[in-house]
Motif scaffolding. Structure first.
Motif, mmCIF file in Angstrom:
data_model
loop_
_atom_site.group_PDB
_atom_site.id
_atom_site.type_symbol
_atom_site.label_atom_id
_atom_site.label_comp_id
_atom_site.label_asym_id
_atom_site.label_seq_id
_atom_site.Cartn_x
_atom_site.Cartn_y
_atom_site.Cartn_z
ATOM 1 N N ASP A 9 0.854 -1.181 0.000
ATOM 2 C CA ASP A 9 0.000 0.000 0.000
ATOM 3 C C ASP A 9 0.892 1.234 0.000
ATOM 4 O OD1 ASP A 9 -2.547 -1.061 -0.046
ATOM 5 O OD2 ASP A 9 -2.660 -1.242 2.130
ATOM 6 N N ALA A 16 -6.105 5.169 2.503
ATOM 7 C CA ALA A 16 -6.503 6.080 1.435
ATOM 8 C C ALA A 16 -6.574 7.507 1.951
ATOM 9 C CB ALA A 16 -7.867 5.670 0.880
ATOM 10 N N LYS A 105 -6.276 6.114 -3.480
ATOM 11 C CA LYS A 105 -5.414 5.096 -2.890
ATOM 12 C C LYS A 105 -4.557 4.472 -3.970
ATOM 13 C CE LYS A 105 -7.675 1.605 -1.195
ATOM 14 N NZ LYS A 105 -8.672 0.723 -0.597
#
Length: 164
Positions: A9, A16, A105
């Motif tokens: 991520d 996000a 994101k």
């Protein structure tokens, strides 16, 4: 052929960036996303995907909208950067007042193909000793891209960014 896959991520530990706006012409921020993703990520139109876009014009004065876009940039032979934006909201057709929410994101995806356990062991050693630093550089660059997308949305909607 089996593969070793590493997915990171970009905004970790957060998932996000979320933006909520209420005011004049919220659709302006929504309509700009395909162009912004192309410009910020420096990719072509074929690498920008409009995965889902909907408008509800059947209602009365308030028109709702929903959309999801993704940009995919190939960094090198093994790694790709994916930035996804999601926007949804509602705007009055008469007063142009309404609301919109955005979610931005992204992930860095690295795939190593292998056929034997020796190749898999090689990829593990390669990742830990050489390539990890390069993936971190890709992650930091992609994080800057996400923040650039956020800043362009805030400027379009005339929102002051809270620094602090």
């Amino acid at each position: 052929m089996p593969k070793l896959q590493i997915i990171v991520d970009i905004l970790a530990p957060s998932d996000a960036i979320n933006i909520r706006f209420e005011g004049k012409n919220p659709f302006a921020g929504f309509a700009m996303f395909p162009r912004v993703i192309r410009d910020v990520m420096k990719i072509t139109g074929k690498d920008t995907f409009e995965t889902d876009v909907r408008w509800d014009v059947s209602g009365g004065d308030n028109k709702s909208f929903y959309g999801m876009w993704m940009g995919i940039r190939t960094e090198d032979r093994w790694t790709k950067t994916r930035i996804r934006t999601l926007g949804q909201g509602e705007q009055s057709s008469k007063t142009k007042e309404g609301w919109v929410t955005f979610e931005i994101k992204g992930t860095i995806n690295t795939d190593y193909n292998y056929a034997t356990f020796v190749q898999r062991a090689f990829w593990n050693v390669f990742e830990k000793t050489f390539y990890h630093k390069q993936r971190r550089a890709y992650t930091e660059f992609a994080k800057d891209n996400i923040f650039d997308v956020r800043d362009r949305v805030l400027r379009t909607l005339n929102i002051e960014r809270d620094i602090g």
